[in-house]
Design a protein around this motif. Structure first.
Motif, PDB file in Angstrom:
ATOM      1  N   ARG A  87      10.820  -1.164  -7.812  1.00  0.00           N
ATOM      2  CA  ARG A  87      11.601  -0.279  -8.623  1.00  0.00           C
ATOM      3  C   ARG A  87      10.661   0.872  -8.244  1.00  0.00           C
ATOM      4  NH1 ARG A  87      15.504  -1.240 -12.081  1.00  0.00           N
ATOM      5  NH2 ARG A  87      16.188  -3.325 -12.589  1.00  0.00           N
ATOM      6  N   VAL A  88       9.304   1.005  -8.675  1.00  0.00           N
ATOM      7  CA  VAL A  88       8.703   2.432  -7.165  1.00  0.00           C
ATOM      8  C   VAL A  88       8.845   2.024  -6.260  1.00  0.00           C
ATOM      9  CG1 VAL A  88       6.651   3.078  -7.821  1.00  0.00           C
ATOM     10  CG2 VAL A  88       7.151   1.996 -10.101  1.00  0.00           C
ATOM     11  N   ILE A  89       8.805   1.314  -5.498  1.00  0.00           N
ATOM     12  CA  ILE A  89       9.095   1.918  -3.712  1.00  0.00           C
ATOM     13  C   ILE A  89      10.427   1.718  -3.504  1.00  0.00           C
ATOM     14  CG2 ILE A  89       9.737   0.535  -1.524  1.00  0.00           C
ATOM     15  CD1 ILE A  89       6.837  -1.420  -2.975  1.00  0.00           C
ATOM     16  N   SER A  90      10.962   1.665  -4.072  1.00  0.00           N
ATOM     17  CA  SER A  90      12.906   1.685  -3.852  1.00  0.00           C
ATOM     18  C   SER A  90      12.759   3.336  -4.473  1.00  0.00           C
ATOM     19  CB  SER A  90      13.966   1.238  -5.017  1.00  0.00           C
ATOM     20  OG  SER A  90      13.265   0.223  -4.638  1.00  0.00           O
ATOM     21  N   SER A  91      12.354   3.231  -5.455  1.00  0.00           N
ATOM     22  CA  SER A  91      12.433   5.497  -6.345  1.00  0.00           C
ATOM     23  C   SER A  91      11.285   6.634  -5.121  1.00  0.00           C
ATOM     24  CB  SER A  91      11.425   5.423  -7.582  1.00  0.00           C
ATOM     25  OG  SER A  91      11.446   7.042  -7.988  1.00  0.00           O
ATOM     26  N   GLY A  92      10.418   5.793  -3.902  1.00  0.00           N
ATOM     27  CA  GLY A  92       9.671   6.433  -3.603  1.00  0.00           C
ATOM     28  C   GLY A  92       9.985   6.779  -2.262  1.00  0.00           C
ATOM     29  N   ILE A  93      11.106   6.056  -1.534  1.00  0.00           N
ATOM     30  CA  ILE A  93      11.594   5.918  -0.704  1.00  0.00           C
ATOM     31  C   ILE A  93      13.369   6.232  -0.917  1.00  0.00           C
ATOM     32  CG2 ILE A  93      10.116   4.498   0.466  1.00  0.00           C
ATOM     33  CD1 ILE A  93      12.706   2.219   0.434  1.00  0.00           C
ATOM     34  N   TRP A 125       7.246  -1.119   3.020  1.00  0.00           N
ATOM     35  CA  TRP A 125       6.229  -0.209   2.279  1.00  0.00           C
ATOM     36  C   TRP A 125       4.889  -0.177   3.130  1.00  0.00           C
ATOM     37  CZ3 TRP A 125       1.566  -0.622  -1.513  1.00  0.00           C
ATOM     38  CH2 TRP A 125       1.894   1.199  -1.723  1.00  0.00           C
ATOM     39  N   SER A 126       4.098  -1.322   3.177  1.00  0.00           N
ATOM     40  CA  SER A 126       2.912  -0.697   3.568  1.00  0.00           C
ATOM     41  C   SER A 126       2.800  -1.130   4.610  1.00  0.00           C
ATOM     42  CB  SER A 126       2.186  -1.851   2.321  1.00  0.00           C
ATOM     43  OG  SER A 126       2.057  -2.722   2.945  1.00  0.00           O
ATOM     44  N   LYS A 127       3.404  -1.968   5.153  1.00  0.00           N
ATOM     45  CA  LYS A 127       3.948  -2.753   6.383  1.00  0.00           C
ATOM     46  C   LYS A 127       2.274  -3.658   6.831  1.00  0.00           C
ATOM     47  CE  LYS A 127       4.927   1.402   9.650  1.00  0.00           C
ATOM     48  NZ  LYS A 127       5.531   1.791   8.554  1.00  0.00           N
ATOM     49  N   GLU A 128       1.951  -4.362   5.345  1.00  0.00           N
ATOM     50  CA  GLU A 128       1.506  -5.714   5.365  1.00  0.00           C
ATOM     51  C   GLU A 128       1.598  -6.774   4.682  1.00  0.00           C
ATOM     52  OE1 GLU A 128      -2.854  -3.912   4.386  1.00  0.00           O
ATOM     53  OE2 GLU A 128      -3.380  -3.210   6.425  1.00  0.00           O
ATOM     54  N   CYS A 129       1.665  -7.532   4.906  1.00  0.00           N
ATOM     55  CA  CYS A 129       2.078  -8.740   3.402  1.00  0.00           C
ATOM     56  C   CYS A 129       0.868  -9.010   2.438  1.00  0.00           C
ATOM     57  CB  CYS A 129       2.069 -10.247   4.531  1.00  0.00           C
ATOM     58  SG  CYS A 129       2.771 -11.348   3.551  1.00  0.00           S
ATOM     59  N   THR A 189       0.032   3.522  -7.438  1.00  0.00           N
ATOM     60  CA  THR A 189       0.371   5.160  -7.964  1.00  0.00           C
ATOM     61  C   THR A 189      -1.142   5.452  -6.805  1.00  0.00           C
ATOM     62  OG1 THR A 189      -2.374   4.233  -9.720  1.00  0.00           O
ATOM     63  CG2 THR A 189      -0.160   4.408 -10.198  1.00  0.00           C
ATOM     64  N   LEU A 190      -1.848   4.585  -5.783  1.00  0.00           N
ATOM     65  CA  LEU A 190      -2.558   6.051  -5.203  1.00  0.00           C
ATOM     66  C   LEU A 190      -1.510   6.708  -4.256  1.00  0.00           C
ATOM     67  CD1 LEU A 190      -4.992   6.861  -3.750  1.00  0.00           C
ATOM     68  CD2 LEU A 190      -4.732   4.774  -1.988  1.00  0.00           C
ATOM     69  N   ARG A 191      -0.181   5.765  -4.092  1.00  0.00           N
ATOM     70  CA  ARG A 191       0.324   6.734  -3.045  1.00  0.00           C
ATOM     71  C   ARG A 191       1.995   7.149  -4.089  1.00  0.00           C
ATOM     72  NH1 ARG A 191       1.599   2.947   1.994  1.00  0.00           N
ATOM     73  NH2 ARG A 191       3.007   4.849   2.395  1.00  0.00           N
ATOM     74  N   HIS A 192       2.572   6.466  -4.918  1.00  0.00           N
ATOM     75  CA  HIS A 192       3.563   6.836  -5.947  1.00  0.00           C
ATOM     76  C   HIS A 192       2.933   6.688  -7.861  1.00  0.00           C
ATOM     77  CE1 HIS A 192       5.904   5.785  -2.266  1.00  0.00           C
ATOM     78  NE2 HIS A 192       5.530   4.731  -2.379  1.00  0.00           N
ATOM     79  N   GLU A 193       2.381   7.122  -7.450  1.00  0.00           N
ATOM     80  CA  GLU A 193       2.270   8.081  -9.282  1.00  0.00           C
ATOM     81  C   GLU A 193       3.718   8.316  -9.752  1.00  0.00           C
ATOM     82  OE1 GLU A 193      -1.318  10.014 -11.714  1.00  0.00           O
ATOM     83  OE2 GLU A 193      -1.441  10.382  -9.615  1.00  0.00           O
TER      84      GLU A 193
END
Length: 253
Positions: A87-93, A125-129, A189-193
């Motif tokens: 949900r946070v990632i979805s909100s951030g994008i 989101w992070s381009k890392e697994c 929280t560092l990127r989507h606080e």
């Protein structure tokens, strides 16, 4: 679980200086009606994320000597944590809320699909697994690694097959989940606080909007995972458990 909280109206309306407590019973609804010994009725909406509440209930179960219940509840907390990350990632994008809701309905009853959605959301989101803790194994005395269940197998055996875990292995599992959640929380929280805080407030805001006739007080509990984000954060689950035992008097019964 019931939580002992001070009555706000005793202070605001009657000017009573000594603390007067009410008991708030945690439940699925985020509207909690509490009545103090002087008869004041207050409606409380919690600002905690659901996974924080579940993790606290699990930690309390372990502190009270119920390791099996602790495993089941903390496993549920981890699932709800993964949902929060999505949900946070979805909100951030800037994915529209109604589109996320429509997509989530398709996987709402399938935990494996939800976990897959979390993995792909983090990858995009992070381009890392992201790290997967399910495939790790506990360290068991007198047991070879080849004969040891993975954490996923262990958790499923506890929840679905009635396995009664030892306190030692339960603490190791809780330690793993505690560190995993805290590390991901720092990353998120560092990127989507703003989105993270917004999700915490959302359930309380929805409760207010759904009950305009009620005067609702927003309240935050000092949960184990909440305290883990502070400057005096415990470095491990064992330390957090000791801290919980130190302030558990706020839990009345």
């Amino acid at each position: 679980m019931k939580v002992k909280i001070p009555c706000f109206k005793c202070f605001e309306q009657d000017g009573i200086k000594e603390p007067v407590f009410s008991f708030l019973e945690l439940g699925e609804s985020n509207i909690h009606e509490v009545i103090c010994t002087r008869g004041h009725k207050t409606f409380i909406a919690l600002t905690q994320h659901k996974h924080e509440i579940l993790f606290e209930i699990g930690a309390m179960a372990l502190a009270d000597g119920y390791p099996r219940e602790a495993i089941a509840t903390i496993a549920a907390a981890l699932e709800r944590f993964y949902e929060l990350c999505i949900r946070v990632i979805s909100s951030g994008i800037e994915i529209p809320e109604e589109q996320l809701h429509a997509a989530w309905r398709l996987i709402d009853a399938a935990s494996e699909r939800q976990f897959g959605a979390f993995i792909l959301s983090m990858l995009l989101w992070s381009k890392e697994c992201p790290e997967v803790i399910d495939n790790k194994k506990p360290t068991l005395p007198n047991t070879s690694r080849g004969d040891t269940k993975t954490w996923k197998e262990f958790r499923n055996a506890v929840i679905h097959k009635g396995l009664i875990p030892s306190e030692c292995v339960t603490i190791e599992y809780c330690e793993l989940v505690y560190a995993h959640m805290n590390e991901l929380t720092k990353t998120m929280t560092l990127r989507h606080e703003e989105a993270w805080l917004s999700e915490a407030q959302k359930q309380a805001t929805v409760a207010r909007q759904a009950n305009p006739e009620k005067e609702i007080v927003m309240f935050g509990l000092p949960t184990t995972l909440f305290l883990a984000r502070g400057t005096q954060a415990p470095g491990s689950f064992k330390e957090a458990l000791k801290q919980l035992n130190g302030y558990r008097e706020i839990y009345g019964r």
